[in-house]
Design a protein around this motif. Structure first.
Motif, PDB file in Angstrom:
ATOM      1  N   SER A 293       1.403  10.486  -9.666  1.00 26.81           N
ATOM      2  CA  SER A 293       0.775  10.823 -10.628  1.00 26.81           C
ATOM      3  C   SER A 293      -0.473  11.893 -10.258  1.00 26.81           C
ATOM      4  CB  SER A 293      -0.235   9.305 -10.820  1.00 26.81           C
ATOM      5  OG  SER A 293       0.485   8.264 -10.983  1.00 26.81           O
ATOM      6  N   LEU A 294      -0.537  12.202  -9.335  1.00 25.52           N
ATOM      7  CA  LEU A 294      -1.666  13.339  -9.172  1.00 25.52           C
ATOM      8  C   LEU A 294      -1.042  14.710  -9.159  1.00 25.52           C
ATOM      9  CD1 LEU A 294      -4.196  14.311  -8.536  1.00 25.52           C
ATOM     10  CD2 LEU A 294      -3.885  14.339  -6.048  1.00 25.52           C
TER      11      LEU A 294
ATOM     12  N   TRP B  94       3.801   1.957  -1.613  1.00 26.01           N
ATOM     13  CA  TRP B  94       4.084   1.482  -2.898  1.00 26.01           C
ATOM     14  C   TRP B  94       3.031   2.795  -3.510  1.00 26.01           C
ATOM     15  CZ3 TRP B  94       8.795   3.373  -4.190  1.00 26.01           C
ATOM     16  CH2 TRP B  94       9.786   2.354  -3.196  1.00 26.01           C
ATOM     17  N   VAL B  95       1.930   1.917  -3.703  1.00 33.71           N
ATOM     18  CA  VAL B  95       0.669   2.117  -4.550  1.00 33.71           C
ATOM     19  C   VAL B  95       0.313   4.295  -4.028  1.00 33.71           C
ATOM     20  CG1 VAL B  95      -2.272   2.073  -4.787  1.00 33.71           C
ATOM     21  CG2 VAL B  95      -0.649   0.431  -4.560  1.00 33.71           C
ATOM     22  N   LEU B  96      -0.166   4.315  -2.558  1.00 27.52           N
ATOM     23  CA  LEU B  96       0.228   5.934  -2.458  1.00 27.52           C
ATOM     24  C   LEU B  96       1.279   6.656  -3.156  1.00 27.52           C
ATOM     25  CD1 LEU B  96      -1.510   7.613  -0.763  1.00 27.52           C
ATOM     26  CD2 LEU B  96       0.254   7.124   1.301  1.00 27.52           C
TER      27      LEU B  96
ATOM     28  N   TRP C  79       0.652  -1.114  -0.060  1.00 32.19           N
ATOM     29  CA  TRP C  79      -0.051   0.334   0.057  1.00 32.19           C
ATOM     30  C   TRP C  79       0.830   1.267  -0.047  1.00 32.19           C
ATOM     31  CZ3 TRP C  79      -4.713  -0.507  -1.722  1.00 32.19           C
ATOM     32  CH2 TRP C  79      -4.876  -1.516  -1.625  1.00 32.19           C
TER      33      TRP C  79
ATOM     34  N   VAL D 295       3.110   6.296  -6.146  1.00 32.84           N
ATOM     35  CA  VAL D 295       3.127   6.619  -7.156  1.00 32.84           C
ATOM     36  C   VAL D 295       1.254   6.787  -7.344  1.00 32.84           C
ATOM     37  CG1 VAL D 295       2.085   4.812  -9.422  1.00 32.84           C
ATOM     38  CG2 VAL D 295       3.803   3.746  -7.964  1.00 32.84           C
ATOM     39  N   SER D 296       0.139   7.413  -6.560  1.00 38.96           N
ATOM     40  CA  SER D 296      -1.157   7.730  -7.068  1.00 38.96           C
ATOM     41  C   SER D 296      -0.483   8.770  -5.968  1.00 38.96           C
ATOM     42  CB  SER D 296      -2.241   6.909  -5.969  1.00 38.96           C
ATOM     43  OG  SER D 296      -2.069   7.263  -4.738  1.00 38.96           O
ATOM     44  N   MET D 297       0.670   9.783  -5.537  1.00 39.20           N
ATOM     45  CA  MET D 297       0.362  11.246  -5.393  1.00 39.20           C
ATOM     46  C   MET D 297       1.484  11.888  -6.819  1.00 39.20           C
ATOM     47  SD  MET D 297      -1.346  11.537  -2.353  1.00 39.20           S
ATOM     48  CE  MET D 297      -0.591  13.223  -2.364  1.00 39.20           C
TER      49      MET D 297
ATOM     50  N   TYR E 113      -0.717  14.739 -12.756  1.00 38.53           N
ATOM     51  CA  TYR E 113      -2.024  15.427 -13.841  1.00 38.53           C
ATOM     52  C   TYR E 113      -2.279  16.631 -13.281  1.00 38.53           C
ATOM     53  CZ  TYR E 113      -6.523  16.141 -14.184  1.00 38.53           C
ATOM     54  OH  TYR E 113      -8.512  16.679 -15.141  1.00 38.53           O
TER      55      TYR E 113
END
Length: 62
Positions: A52-53, A44-46, A42, A48-50, A56
């Motif tokens: 990406s955000l 790494w998921v957090l 989790w 990568v998502s940050m 963006y």
């Protein structure tokens, strides 16, 4: 004499349980040695998502 038999039986059961746990650990270790088996964490998921955000938001505002 009945207590001695129960102790032997308890020792055998404990030994069987220990051996079963050992076999399960070995089986799990062998199963996890797949070449492309990447555990999903989790953190790494957090991360990568940050990233990406942020990427963006930077590209949309430009």
């Amino acid at each position: 004499m009945g207590n001695e038999l129960n102790l032997d039986k308890a020792r055998k059961q404990a030994r069987r349980a220990k051996n079963r746990r050992k076999r399960d650990r070995e089986k799990a270790r062998k199963a996890s040695k797949k070449k492309w088996d990447i555990p999903l964490k989790w953190e790494w998921v957090l991360i990568v998502s940050m990233i990406s955000l942020i990427g963006y938001k930077v590209t949309v505002n430009t």
